[in-house]
Design a protein around this motif. Structure first.
Motif, PDB file in Angstrom:
ATOM      1  N   VAL A 210     -27.527 -24.688 -63.788  1.00  0.00           N
ATOM      2  CA  VAL A 210     -26.900 -25.602 -62.860  1.00  0.00           C
ATOM      3  C   VAL A 210     -27.539 -26.969 -63.064  1.00  0.00           C
ATOM      4  O   VAL A 210     -28.745 -27.120 -62.964  1.00  0.00           O
ATOM      5  CB  VAL A 210     -27.082 -25.140 -61.408  1.00  0.00           C
ATOM      6  N   CYS A 211     -26.724 -27.956 -63.349  1.00  0.00           N
ATOM      7  CA  CYS A 211     -27.258 -29.268 -63.712  1.00  0.00           C
ATOM      8  C   CYS A 211     -26.855 -30.309 -62.673  1.00  0.00           C
ATOM      9  O   CYS A 211     -26.585 -29.973 -61.540  1.00  0.00           O
ATOM     10  CB  CYS A 211     -26.776 -29.652 -65.107  1.00  0.00           C
ATOM     11  N   GLY A 212     -26.822 -31.573 -63.089  1.00  0.00           N
ATOM     12  CA  GLY A 212     -26.594 -32.652 -62.153  1.00  0.00           C
ATOM     13  C   GLY A 212     -25.308 -33.410 -62.370  1.00  0.00           C
ATOM     14  O   GLY A 212     -25.242 -34.602 -62.063  1.00  0.00           O
ATOM     15  N   ASP A 213     -24.264 -32.769 -62.904  1.00  0.00           N
ATOM     16  CA  ASP A 213     -22.983 -33.449 -63.093  1.00  0.00           C
ATOM     17  C   ASP A 213     -22.277 -33.627 -61.749  1.00  0.00           C
ATOM     18  O   ASP A 213     -22.348 -32.755 -60.878  1.00  0.00           O
ATOM     19  CB  ASP A 213     -22.086 -32.649 -64.030  1.00  0.00           C
ATOM     20  N   TRP A 214     -21.558 -34.739 -61.600  1.00  0.00           N
ATOM     21  CA  TRP A 214     -20.855 -34.983 -60.346  1.00  0.00           C
ATOM     22  C   TRP A 214     -19.659 -35.895 -60.588  1.00  0.00           C
ATOM     23  O   TRP A 214     -19.538 -36.519 -61.637  1.00  0.00           O
ATOM     24  CB  TRP A 214     -21.769 -35.608 -59.306  1.00  0.00           C
ATOM     25  N   TYR A 215     -18.756 -35.936 -59.587  1.00  0.00           N
ATOM     26  CA  TYR A 215     -17.622 -36.842 -59.633  1.00  0.00           C
ATOM     27  C   TYR A 215     -17.388 -37.380 -58.235  1.00  0.00           C
ATOM     28  O   TYR A 215     -17.877 -36.822 -57.241  1.00  0.00           O
ATOM     29  CB  TYR A 215     -16.363 -36.148 -60.154  1.00  0.00           C
ATOM     30  N   ASP A 216     -16.641 -38.472 -58.147  1.00  0.00           N
ATOM     31  CA  ASP A 216     -16.358 -39.052 -56.840  1.00  0.00           C
ATOM     32  C   ASP A 216     -15.021 -39.785 -56.906  1.00  0.00           C
ATOM     33  O   ASP A 216     -14.735 -40.494 -57.886  1.00  0.00           O
ATOM     34  CB  ASP A 216     -17.458 -40.028 -56.417  1.00  0.00           C
ATOM     35  N   LEU A 217     -14.192 -39.595 -55.912  1.00  0.00           N
ATOM     36  CA  LEU A 217     -12.927 -40.316 -55.782  1.00  0.00           C
ATOM     37  C   LEU A 217     -12.856 -40.861 -54.366  1.00  0.00           C
ATOM     38  O   LEU A 217     -13.075 -40.113 -53.399  1.00  0.00           O
ATOM     39  CB  LEU A 217     -11.720 -39.400 -56.029  1.00  0.00           C
ATOM     40  N   VAL A 218     -12.581 -42.139 -54.230  1.00  0.00           N
ATOM     41  CA  VAL A 218     -12.554 -42.742 -52.899  1.00  0.00           C
ATOM     42  C   VAL A 218     -11.496 -43.831 -52.841  1.00  0.00           C
ATOM     43  O   VAL A 218     -11.374 -44.652 -53.753  1.00  0.00           O
ATOM     44  CB  VAL A 218     -13.949 -43.321 -52.540  1.00  0.00           C
ATOM     45  N   ASP A 219     -10.689 -43.821 -51.767  1.00  0.00           N
ATOM     46  CA  ASP A 219      -9.738 -44.905 -51.531  1.00  0.00           C
ATOM     47  C   ASP A 219     -10.517 -46.136 -51.099  1.00  0.00           C
ATOM     48  O   ASP A 219     -11.275 -46.106 -50.123  1.00  0.00           O
ATOM     49  CB  ASP A 219      -8.733 -44.505 -50.441  1.00  0.00           C
ATOM     50  N   LEU A 220     -10.352 -47.227 -51.847  1.00  0.00           N
ATOM     51  CA  LEU A 220     -11.070 -48.464 -51.544  1.00  0.00           C
ATOM     52  C   LEU A 220     -10.384 -49.196 -50.396  1.00  0.00           C
ATOM     53  O   LEU A 220      -9.175 -49.074 -50.179  1.00  0.00           O
ATOM     54  CB  LEU A 220     -11.134 -49.338 -52.796  1.00  0.00           C
ATOM     55  N   VAL A 221     -11.181 -49.972 -49.680  1.00  0.00           N
ATOM     56  CA  VAL A 221     -10.695 -50.529 -48.413  1.00  0.00           C
ATOM     57  C   VAL A 221      -9.695 -51.661 -48.607  1.00  0.00           C
ATOM     58  O   VAL A 221      -8.819 -51.875 -47.759  1.00  0.00           O
ATOM     59  CB  VAL A 221     -11.892 -51.012 -47.554  1.00  0.00           C
ATOM     60  N   VAL A 243     -30.888 -34.813 -56.693  1.00  0.00           N
ATOM     61  CA  VAL A 243     -30.781 -36.174 -57.224  1.00  0.00           C
ATOM     62  C   VAL A 243     -29.319 -36.558 -57.381  1.00  0.00           C
ATOM     63  O   VAL A 243     -28.905 -37.678 -57.060  1.00  0.00           O
ATOM     64  CB  VAL A 243     -31.537 -36.288 -58.574  1.00  0.00           C
ATOM     65  N   MET A 244     -28.523 -35.621 -57.892  1.00  0.00           N
ATOM     66  CA  MET A 244     -27.094 -35.863 -58.030  1.00  0.00           C
ATOM     67  C   MET A 244     -26.480 -36.283 -56.700  1.00  0.00           C
ATOM     68  O   MET A 244     -25.702 -37.250 -56.624  1.00  0.00           O
ATOM     69  CB  MET A 244     -26.404 -34.594 -58.552  1.00  0.00           C
ATOM     70  N   GLY A 245     -26.816 -35.574 -55.638  1.00  0.00           N
ATOM     71  CA  GLY A 245     -26.251 -35.883 -54.328  1.00  0.00           C
ATOM     72  C   GLY A 245     -26.625 -37.273 -53.853  1.00  0.00           C
ATOM     73  O   GLY A 245     -25.788 -37.992 -53.280  1.00  0.00           O
ATOM     74  N   GLN A 246     -27.862 -37.667 -54.096  1.00  0.00           N
ATOM     75  CA  GLN A 246     -28.292 -39.002 -53.679  1.00  0.00           C
ATOM     76  C   GLN A 246     -27.553 -40.100 -54.438  1.00  0.00           C
ATOM     77  O   GLN A 246     -27.079 -41.079 -53.843  1.00  0.00           O
ATOM     78  CB  GLN A 246     -29.807 -39.146 -53.899  1.00  0.00           C
ATOM     79  N   LEU A 247     -27.438 -39.954 -55.746  1.00  0.00           N
ATOM     80  CA  LEU A 247     -26.782 -40.981 -56.541  1.00  0.00           C
ATOM     81  C   LEU A 247     -25.282 -41.037 -56.259  1.00  0.00           C
ATOM     82  O   LEU A 247     -24.693 -42.115 -56.189  1.00  0.00           O
ATOM     83  CB  LEU A 247     -27.032 -40.735 -58.032  1.00  0.00           C
ATOM     84  N   ARG A 248     -24.652 -39.860 -56.116  1.00  0.00           N
ATOM     85  CA  ARG A 248     -23.215 -39.855 -55.829  1.00  0.00           C
ATOM     86  C   ARG A 248     -22.933 -40.535 -54.498  1.00  0.00           C
ATOM     87  O   ARG A 248     -21.997 -41.352 -54.380  1.00  0.00           O
ATOM     88  CB  ARG A 248     -22.677 -38.435 -55.810  1.00  0.00           C
ATOM     89  N   SER A 249     -23.725 -40.206 -53.482  1.00  0.00           N
ATOM     90  CA  SER A 249     -23.514 -40.818 -52.170  1.00  0.00           C
ATOM     91  C   SER A 249     -23.742 -42.323 -52.218  1.00  0.00           C
ATOM     92  O   SER A 249     -22.998 -43.097 -51.598  1.00  0.00           O
ATOM     93  CB  SER A 249     -24.454 -40.170 -51.146  1.00  0.00           C
ATOM     94  N   ALA A 250     -24.771 -42.735 -52.953  1.00  0.00           N
ATOM     95  CA  ALA A 250     -25.046 -44.172 -53.058  1.00  0.00           C
ATOM     96  C   ALA A 250     -23.908 -44.908 -53.746  1.00  0.00           C
ATOM     97  O   ALA A 250     -23.485 -45.984 -53.294  1.00  0.00           O
ATOM     98  CB  ALA A 250     -26.360 -44.390 -53.823  1.00  0.00           C
ATOM     99  N   LEU A 251     -23.370 -44.343 -54.832  1.00  0.00           N
ATOM    100  CA  LEU A 251     -22.281 -45.002 -55.542  1.00  0.00           C
ATOM    101  C   LEU A 251     -20.995 -44.989 -54.714  1.00  0.00           C
ATOM    102  O   LEU A 251     -20.232 -45.966 -54.722  1.00  0.00           O
ATOM    103  CB  LEU A 251     -22.048 -44.337 -56.893  1.00  0.00           C
ATOM    104  N   SER A 252     -20.757 -43.915 -54.000  1.00  0.00           N
ATOM    105  CA  SER A 252     -19.572 -43.836 -53.152  1.00  0.00           C
ATOM    106  C   SER A 252     -19.615 -44.920 -52.085  1.00  0.00           C
ATOM    107  O   SER A 252     -18.609 -45.601 -51.822  1.00  0.00           O
ATOM    108  CB  SER A 252     -19.482 -42.451 -52.504  1.00  0.00           C
TER     109      SER A 252
END
Length: 409
Positions: A210-221, A243-252
């Motif tokens: 289990v590694c640190g891959d992630w994705y994120d999709l968000v409607d911009l304001v 770490v993945m969770g922290q970076l994904r949340s920060a970028l989102s």
């Protein structure tokens, strides 16, 4: 004698003991003379063939576990990059000159990784000591010392098997927790409303992969816009998932307020500098404007997104590629590029598990992905995503995580 004057192939063949070299797909690339002689196989019967095609389990022994145990050990080495010493194994061999006749054999195996410049496991060294005669010595007249050795060997084997089982359970639990954590932190469809998208995440094979891959999709304001990102954290297990969770949340969060993708990555890069375990993490983010039909993008050391036009033209979005997120102690503003698209185009973002193969140039994997996207471009995003994974991932699963996002524009 200098290193260049040493014939290392001759050294390998002369090694006192059974040694073979395997690819990550468990195909023999070489075997020394002791290995061939002890197993009774010719070189052409071994090299180029899959390990378990050459040495299957004894079909006459329903309790045979040699193959399963050896496969688990080799996968552990691939997953962890660490040497794995196995407990005593019974692994019968079919007599090479008497098909259907199986010989009871006992082995003490050790499996070790050979790493490439990037730290990934390129090859597996499989070293084996045969201890069959020691085991068979039981009951022979005057074989008291071998019987003592055998008893000690069995005791140590049981201890190692118990330890391996405890480790296996701990590793399985870690994988279970890491997967649950990873799935909980990945975004849901509610965050992208009506968009025609498909997302896929495939964990790597093996107990620890289990590694640190992630994705994120968000409607911009502002406006009719969508932010799409993928990223990859170096490492395995719970630490990489956290770490993945922290970076994904920060970028989102950054994407919602940033002027563009470069600024969003700039903010996350500065944040990554104070996050333990974020070293060499990569990410790419795109801002899609559906009204202007443009895509602004920026990459922090990540493989380029692919844009496939409705007529089949493929564009690699590689004009704004910069260093990984935490590459510099004093981050510099990141670069950004913009491209246009026509109606019915398709955008694909992914992580390197989809395209990278050991001992293969990365351009080969990129071309393979481009070809798959081109051929299936007219299908629904969900069908397209499944087709790409089916064509690009190995049948037994990849040794690295894979994330894939498809957006129909």
């Amino acid at each position: 004698m200098s290193d260049t004057s040493i014939d290392y192939r001759a050294v390998f063949q002369a090694l006192p003991g059974m040694v073979a070299v395997l690819t990550p797909d468990l195909v023999f690339t070489d075997a020394n003379e002791d290995f061939l002689r002890t197993t009774g196989r010719r070189r052409e019967q071994v090299v180029g063939h899959h390990l378990f095609d050459v040495f299957p389990d004894n079909p006459n022994d329903p309790s045979a576990t040699g193959r399963r145990n050896l496969q688990a050990s080799l996968y552990r080495v691939l997953a962890t990059g660490e040497r794995d010493t196995m407990a005593l194994q019974r692994y019968d061999l079919e007599h090479p000159e008497s098909p259907g006749h199986w010989e009871e054999r006992y082995w003490s195996p050790v499996n070790a990784p050979v790493r490439g410049p990037d730290g990934k496991v390129l090859l597996l060294v499989h070293r084996v000591e045969e201890v069959t005669e020691l085991i068979r010595a039981r009951g022979r007249p005057g074989a008291g010392r071998p019987r003592l050795l055998e008893a000690e060997l069995y005791t140590r084997a049981r201890e190692l098997q118990d330890l391996n089982e405890r480790l296996r359970r701990a590793h399985a639990r870690e994988r279970e927790v890491a997967l649950a954590l990873q799935e909980a932190m990945l975004p849901t469809r509610r965050q992208v409303r009506h968009r025609r998208t498909a997302v896929r995440y495939r964990p790597a094979v093996g107990a620890l992969n289990v590694c640190g891959d992630w994705y994120d999709l968000v409607d911009l304001v502002d406006g009719n816009r969508l932010g799409v990102s993928v990223g990859d954290v170096v490492g395995h297990g719970l630490e990489a998932s956290c770490v993945m969770g922290q970076l994904r949340s920060a970028l989102s969060a950054a994407s919602r307020v940033a002027a563009g993708p470069a600024q969003a990555l700039d903010v996350v890069g500065r944040y990554a500098h104070v996050v333990d375990g974020a070293e060499s993490a990569t990410a790419v983010t795109t801002f899609i404007d559906f009204d202007d039909r443009t895509i602004a993008y920026s990459s922090a050391g990540h493989p380029p997104p692919l844009l496939v036009q409705a007529d089949g033209r493929v564009e690699f979005l590689d004009q704004a590629t910069d260093t990984p997120l935490d590459a510099h102690p004093n981050p510099m503003p990141r670069i950004e590029a913009t491209t246009g698209y026509g109606e019915g185009a398709t955008l694909a973002l992914y992580t390197d598990g989809l395209i990278e193969r050991r001992r293969e140039d990365i351009d080969v994997g990129l071309d393979r992905l481009a070809d798959s996207l081109r051929r299936h471009r007219s299908t629904d995003p969900e069908v397209l995503a499944d087709a790409v994974l089916a064509e690009l991932l190995p049948p037994g699963g990849a040794t690295d995580d894979t994330a894939l996002v498809i957006v129909r524009l």
